[in-house]
Design a protein around this motif. Structure first.
Motif, PDB file in Angstrom:
ATOM      1  N   MET A 127       0.747  -1.203  -0.068  1.00  0.00           N
ATOM      2  CA  MET A 127      -0.029   0.094   0.016  1.00  0.00           C
ATOM      3  C   MET A 127       0.797   1.177  -0.034  1.00  0.00           C
ATOM      4  O   MET A 127       1.808   1.157   0.848  1.00  0.00           O
ATOM      5  CB  MET A 127      -0.906  -0.051   1.252  1.00  0.00           C
ATOM      6  CG  MET A 127      -1.811   1.221   1.346  1.00  0.00           C
ATOM      7  SD  MET A 127      -2.644   1.029   2.812  1.00  0.00           S
ATOM      8  CE  MET A 127      -3.649  -0.305   2.556  1.00  0.00           C
ATOM      9  N   ASP A 184      -1.952   6.190   0.814  1.00  0.00           N
ATOM     10  CA  ASP A 184      -3.016   5.422   1.033  1.00  0.00           C
ATOM     11  C   ASP A 184      -3.163   4.886   2.475  1.00  0.00           C
ATOM     12  O   ASP A 184      -4.295   5.217   3.221  1.00  0.00           O
ATOM     13  CB  ASP A 184      -3.341   4.101   0.340  1.00  0.00           C
ATOM     14  CG  ASP A 184      -3.271   4.465  -1.320  1.00  0.00           C
ATOM     15  OD1 ASP A 184      -3.712   5.592  -1.530  1.00  0.00           O
ATOM     16  OD2 ASP A 184      -2.905   3.308  -2.221  1.00  0.00           O
ATOM     17  N   GLY A 194      -0.315  -1.094   7.058  1.00  0.00           N
ATOM     18  CA  GLY A 194       0.091  -1.578   5.634  1.00  0.00           C
ATOM     19  C   GLY A 194       1.088  -0.434   4.731  1.00  0.00           C
ATOM     20  O   GLY A 194       1.234  -0.764   3.950  1.00  0.00           O
ATOM     21  N   THR A 215      -4.312  -8.225   5.525  1.00  0.00           N
ATOM     22  CA  THR A 215      -4.327  -6.964   4.314  1.00  0.00           C
ATOM     23  C   THR A 215      -3.336  -6.234   4.477  1.00  0.00           C
ATOM     24  O   THR A 215      -2.447  -5.871   3.341  1.00  0.00           O
ATOM     25  CB  THR A 215      -5.866  -6.542   4.317  1.00  0.00           C
ATOM     26  OG1 THR A 215      -6.887  -7.538   4.200  1.00  0.00           O
ATOM     27  CG2 THR A 215      -5.669  -5.599   3.051  1.00  0.00           C
ATOM     28  N   TYR A 216      -2.850  -5.825   5.631  1.00  0.00           N
ATOM     29  CA  TYR A 216      -1.673  -4.903   5.757  1.00  0.00           C
ATOM     30  C   TYR A 216      -0.478  -5.532   5.295  1.00  0.00           C
ATOM     31  O   TYR A 216       0.181  -4.570   4.390  1.00  0.00           O
ATOM     32  CB  TYR A 216      -1.494  -4.375   7.253  1.00  0.00           C
ATOM     33  CG  TYR A 216      -2.784  -3.615   7.710  1.00  0.00           C
ATOM     34  CD1 TYR A 216      -4.077  -3.240   6.948  1.00  0.00           C
ATOM     35  CD2 TYR A 216      -2.812  -3.577   9.239  1.00  0.00           C
ATOM     36  CE1 TYR A 216      -4.804  -2.544   7.603  1.00  0.00           C
ATOM     37  CE2 TYR A 216      -3.935  -2.964   9.792  1.00  0.00           C
ATOM     38  CZ  TYR A 216      -4.712  -2.384   9.029  1.00  0.00           C
ATOM     39  OH  TYR A 216      -5.764  -1.701   9.831  1.00  0.00           O
ATOM     40  N   ARG A 260      -0.137  -7.855   2.994  1.00  0.00           N
ATOM     41  CA  ARG A 260      -0.144  -8.179   1.507  1.00  0.00           C
ATOM     42  C   ARG A 260       0.066  -6.869   0.841  1.00  0.00           C
ATOM     43  O   ARG A 260       0.427  -6.609  -0.463  1.00  0.00           O
ATOM     44  CB  ARG A 260      -1.494  -8.593   1.201  1.00  0.00           C
ATOM     45  CG  ARG A 260      -1.624 -10.111   1.563  1.00  0.00           C
ATOM     46  CD  ARG A 260      -2.931 -10.496   1.229  1.00  0.00           C
ATOM     47  NE  ARG A 260      -3.142 -12.040   1.560  1.00  0.00           N
ATOM     48  CZ  ARG A 260      -4.103 -12.546   1.720  1.00  0.00           C
ATOM     49  NH1 ARG A 260      -5.463 -11.926   2.025  1.00  0.00           N
ATOM     50  NH2 ARG A 260      -4.242 -13.784   2.230  1.00  0.00           N
ATOM     51  N   SER A 261      -0.153  -5.584   1.539  1.00  0.00           N
ATOM     52  CA  SER A 261      -0.086  -4.299   0.893  1.00  0.00           C
ATOM     53  C   SER A 261       1.012  -3.603   0.979  1.00  0.00           C
ATOM     54  O   SER A 261       1.255  -2.600   0.310  1.00  0.00           O
ATOM     55  CB  SER A 261      -1.153  -3.475   1.471  1.00  0.00           C
ATOM     56  OG  SER A 261      -0.902  -3.042   2.552  1.00  0.00           O
ATOM     57  N   THR A 262       2.172  -4.292   1.524  1.00  0.00           N
ATOM     58  CA  THR A 262       3.605  -3.635   1.699  1.00  0.00           C
ATOM     59  C   THR A 262       4.896  -4.633   1.310  1.00  0.00           C
ATOM     60  O   THR A 262       4.403  -5.837   1.662  1.00  0.00           O
ATOM     61  CB  THR A 262       3.628  -2.984   2.822  1.00  0.00           C
ATOM     62  OG1 THR A 262       5.103  -2.290   2.896  1.00  0.00           O
ATOM     63  CG2 THR A 262       3.477  -3.979   4.085  1.00  0.00           C
TER      64      THR A 262
END
Length: 166
Positions: A1, A5, A83, A137-138, A140-142
């Motif tokens: 991310m 964002d 993230g 999710t965090y 996966r976003s970084t």
């Protein structure tokens, strides 16, 4: 991310995070330990601690509310920063300190810290992701590995107050 964002997410949550911290501090820990984060994908009955650390550059004292878990008798906190591509400042401040303050409900302690590695890290991550599913999710976003910090409590200290917080 992207950090922009993540910053937008933090800005949207800033009011309730600030209110949560204020409630925790002004009540001496009788409010704020259990906090409903279902509105952001978490669970209704989520445990929160306060950490108090000194800014590595500023020398100022900072108090932050964080979700925590208890894994093998140690307190676990997660440096997710929603993230973002950079670690939270509190994590960098902890790295520069041997000990920090931690408050759980109405009890506060000096704590030493460590970071789990290998299989232990995997187990701790799975446990914390179960407690607060948005961590998945965090991550996966970084591209950075979200830090896990294990705290071992030591001597009791005074509970934190609003005067401690920036």
């Amino acid at each position: 991310m992207a950090d922009t964002d993540a910053a937008a997410i933090r800005a949207a949550r800033a009011d309730w995070i600030s209110e949560h911290l204020d409630s925790y501090l002004t009540s001496g820990g009788t409010r704020g330990h259990i906090f409903d984060v279902s509105g952001v994908g978490g669970r209704e009955m989520t445990t929160h601690c306060l950490i108090r650390c000194v800014g590595r550059k500023s020398g100022k004292v900072y108090v932050r509310p964080l979700i925590y878990g208890n894994f093998g008798g140690e307190i676990v906190i997660v440096g997710s920063k929603g993230g973002a591509d950079k670690h939270p400042a509190w994590y960098s401040n902890i790295l520069a300190s041997e000990t920090i303050g931690v408050q759980i409900a109405t009890q506060a302690f000096e704590a030493t810290w460590r970071e789990p590695e290998g299989e232990e890290r995997h187990q701790v991550w799975e446990y914390m992701a179960h407690l607060y599913p948005p961590y998945i999710t965090y991550q996966r976003s970084t591209s950075r590995q979200i830090p896990l910090v294990m705290l071992s409590i030591g001597r009791p200290i005074d509970v934190f107050t609003a005067d401690d917080s920036l």
